[in-house]
Design an enzyme around this catalytic site. Structure first.
Site, PDB file in Angstrom:
ATOM      1  N   ASN A  11       0.896  -1.086   0.145  1.00  0.00           N
ATOM      2  CA  ASN A  11      -0.029   0.036   0.058  1.00  0.00           C
ATOM      3  C   ASN A  11       0.837   1.140  -0.052  1.00  0.00           C
ATOM      4  O   ASN A  11       1.595   1.618   0.960  1.00  0.00           O
ATOM      5  CB  ASN A  11      -1.021  -0.114   1.328  1.00  0.00           C
ATOM      6  CG  ASN A  11      -1.653   1.265   1.356  1.00  0.00           C
ATOM      7  OD1 ASN A  11      -1.524   2.073   0.530  1.00  0.00           O
ATOM      8  ND2 ASN A  11      -2.420   1.438   2.623  1.00  0.00           N
ATOM      9  N   LYS A  13       0.131   4.281  -0.342  1.00  0.00           N
ATOM     10  CA  LYS A  13      -0.693   5.559   0.269  1.00  0.00           C
ATOM     11  C   LYS A  13      -0.293   6.662  -0.849  1.00  0.00           C
ATOM     12  O   LYS A  13      -0.227   6.515  -1.703  1.00  0.00           O
ATOM     13  CB  LYS A  13      -0.177   5.658   1.438  1.00  0.00           C
ATOM     14  CG  LYS A  13      -0.070   4.433   2.377  1.00  0.00           C
ATOM     15  CD  LYS A  13      -0.081   4.750   3.979  1.00  0.00           C
ATOM     16  CE  LYS A  13      -0.150   3.238   4.739  1.00  0.00           C
ATOM     17  NZ  LYS A  13      -0.019   3.659   6.300  1.00  0.00           N
ATOM     18  N   HIS A  97      -9.539   0.663   4.445  1.00  0.00           N
ATOM     19  CA  HIS A  97      -8.297   1.034   5.385  1.00  0.00           C
ATOM     20  C   HIS A  97      -8.459   1.927   6.859  1.00  0.00           C
ATOM     21  O   HIS A  97      -9.314   2.984   6.459  1.00  0.00           O
ATOM     22  CB  HIS A  97      -7.301   1.821   4.433  1.00  0.00           C
ATOM     23  CG  HIS A  97      -5.948   1.943   5.217  1.00  0.00           C
ATOM     24  ND1 HIS A  97      -5.483   2.628   6.139  1.00  0.00           N
ATOM     25  CD2 HIS A  97      -4.715   0.892   5.063  1.00  0.00           C
ATOM     26  CE1 HIS A  97      -4.347   2.470   6.614  1.00  0.00           C
ATOM     27  NE2 HIS A  97      -3.795   1.286   5.797  1.00  0.00           N
ATOM     28  N   GLU A  99      -6.959   4.354   7.712  1.00  0.00           N
ATOM     29  CA  GLU A  99      -6.774   5.983   7.468  1.00  0.00           C
ATOM     30  C   GLU A  99      -8.056   6.519   7.000  1.00  0.00           C
ATOM     31  O   GLU A  99      -8.670   7.732   6.980  1.00  0.00           O
ATOM     32  CB  GLU A  99      -5.514   6.127   6.609  1.00  0.00           C
ATOM     33  CG  GLU A  99      -4.363   5.791   7.537  1.00  0.00           C
ATOM     34  CD  GLU A  99      -3.146   5.537   6.650  1.00  0.00           C
ATOM     35  OE1 GLU A  99      -3.121   5.290   5.388  1.00  0.00           O
ATOM     36  OE2 GLU A  99      -2.301   4.876   7.447  1.00  0.00           O
ATOM     37  N   GLU A 169      -5.496  -5.260  10.510  1.00  0.00           N
ATOM     38  CA  GLU A 169      -4.522  -4.295  10.930  1.00  0.00           C
ATOM     39  C   GLU A 169      -4.827  -3.625  12.260  1.00  0.00           C
ATOM     40  O   GLU A 169      -5.563  -2.620  12.205  1.00  0.00           O
ATOM     41  CB  GLU A 169      -4.596  -3.105   9.805  1.00  0.00           C
ATOM     42  CG  GLU A 169      -4.249  -3.792   8.369  1.00  0.00           C
ATOM     43  CD  GLU A 169      -3.511  -2.541   7.539  1.00  0.00           C
ATOM     44  OE1 GLU A 169      -2.373  -3.071   7.120  1.00  0.00           O
ATOM     45  OE2 GLU A 169      -4.147  -1.713   7.428  1.00  0.00           O
ATOM     46  N   GLY A 175       2.292   2.008  10.884  1.00  0.00           N
ATOM     47  CA  GLY A 175       3.178   3.183  10.685  1.00  0.00           C
ATOM     48  C   GLY A 175       3.888   3.528  11.766  1.00  0.00           C
ATOM     49  O   GLY A 175       4.451   4.789  11.995  1.00  0.00           O
ATOM     50  N   SER A 215       3.313  -2.216  10.580  1.00  0.00           N
ATOM     51  CA  SER A 215       4.677  -2.370  10.761  1.00  0.00           C
ATOM     52  C   SER A 215       5.275  -3.727  10.367  1.00  0.00           C
ATOM     53  O   SER A 215       6.316  -4.033  11.265  1.00  0.00           O
ATOM     54  CB  SER A 215       5.096  -1.684  11.965  1.00  0.00           C
ATOM     55  OG  SER A 215       4.574  -0.527  12.399  1.00  0.00           O
TER      56      SER A 215
HETATM   57  C1  PEP Z   1      -0.843   0.004   6.307  1.00  0.00           C
HETATM   58  O1  PEP Z   1      -1.085   1.274   5.990  1.00  0.00           O
HETATM   59  O2  PEP Z   1      -1.627  -0.773   5.354  1.00  0.00           O
HETATM   60  C2  PEP Z   1       0.216  -0.323   6.861  1.00  0.00           C
HETATM   61  C3  PEP Z   1       0.198  -1.713   7.232  1.00  0.00           C
HETATM   62  O3  PEP Z   1       1.336   0.467   7.112  1.00  0.00           O
HETATM   63  P1  PEP Z   1       2.821   0.341   7.989  1.00  0.00           P
HETATM   64  O4  PEP Z   1       3.324  -1.329   7.146  1.00  0.00           O
HETATM   65  O5  PEP Z   1       3.711   1.307   7.411  1.00  0.00           O
HETATM   66  O6  PEP Z   1       2.439  -0.064   9.200  1.00  0.00           O
END
Ligand code: PEP
Length: 256
Positions: A11, A13, A97, A99, A169, A175, A215
């Site tokens: 992703n 973003k 997601h 976000e 997630e 992040g 992460s």
């Molecule tokens: C994501 O935004 O789906 C995600 C898992 O981000 P990160 O790997 O940076 O934590």
């Protein structure tokens, strides 16, 4: 070893100009463009979808979008439809997601509409679910995840359910560098599997991939990917750089 093929989805973003996106995808294709043991999806921003898609031609890497609108067309300024994504050969779309839920106030009901429309248009939804830190600390993780899974999959038929990918997630791990422990992740993945069994029956539920996101990095991936119900990763930060993304794909291939 699971019967489900592992999936690694990047992703990107709101990162990468079209030129930067092309440079990244060319490197990814050069390294893992023939991998068949693991499914690979890259999800660039809308502006780079088409040019990245062209670079994926002839490779096994697939194209995904980060969002879409449930309507087919019309007065929805700033939005993109499933048909538009299909017309440039996208195969996947990330939906719900955290976000989008947090900053754009997307509800489970709205995400559900998108899931149904994506499936109707032969797009595979990567449906994101997960709890906030406050929800985990108050002991409501499973309840939150149950509500999200059930509401977002409302009306999905058994026949189409195998096209759905779920991404667990934990919002507090996205992040932040904080990763769920393998035990925390596997517990929720197994719980999601049990929900899928109730919704679609065992045979279908065993075919649905449940990815971990939050992460995930080459260093922590092997342990996560070895868990019984963790079928891959939705990768943010580590998907923006060729080396770490390729290493994650290789970890998924090794995990089988
Ligand atoms: C994501 O935004 O789906 C995600 C898992 O981000 P990160 O790997 O940076 O934590």
């Amino acid at each position: 070893m699971s019967s489900r093929k592992k999936l690694i989805a990047g992703n990107w973003k709101m990162n990468k100009t079209s030129a930067d996106a092309v440079a990244l995808v060319q490197e990814i294709v050069a390294e893992v463009g023939r991998v068949t043991e693991t499914e690979i999806v890259v999800c660039p921003p809308f502006t780079a979808l088409e040019c990245v898609g062209k670079k994926l031609e002839g490779s096994t890497v697939k194209l995904g979008a980060q969002n879409m609108h449930p309507e087919a067309s019309g007065a929805y300024t700033g939005e993109i439809s499933a048909g538009m994504l299909r017309s440039i050969f996208a195969t996947h779309v990330i939906l719900g997601h955290s976000e989008r839920r947090t900053y754009f106030h997307e509800t489970d009901q709205f995400i559900n509409q998108k899931v149904l429309v994506a499936l109707k248009n032969q797009l595979k939804p990567i449906l994101c679910v997960g709890e906030t830190l406050a929800e985990r600390e108050s002991g409501s993780t499973l309840k939150v995840v149950q509500t999200q899974v059930e509401a977002c999959l409302e009306g999905v038929s058994k026949e189409l359910a195998t096209s759905v990918v779920i991404a667990y997630e934990p919002v507090w791990a996205i992040g932040t560098g904080k990763v769920a422990t393998t035990a925390q992740a596997q517990e929720v993945h197994a719980f999601i599997r049990s929900l899928l069994i109730k919704l679609f029956g065992d045979a279908v539920a065993q075919k649905i991939r449940i990815l971990y996101g939050g992460s995930m990095k080459p260093a922590n991936a092997p342990e996560l990917l070895a868990q019984k119900d963790i079928d891959g990763g939705l990768i943010g930060g580590a998907a923006l750089e060729t080396r770490s993304f390729v290493d994650l794909v290789n970890a998924a291939v090794a995990a089988g």
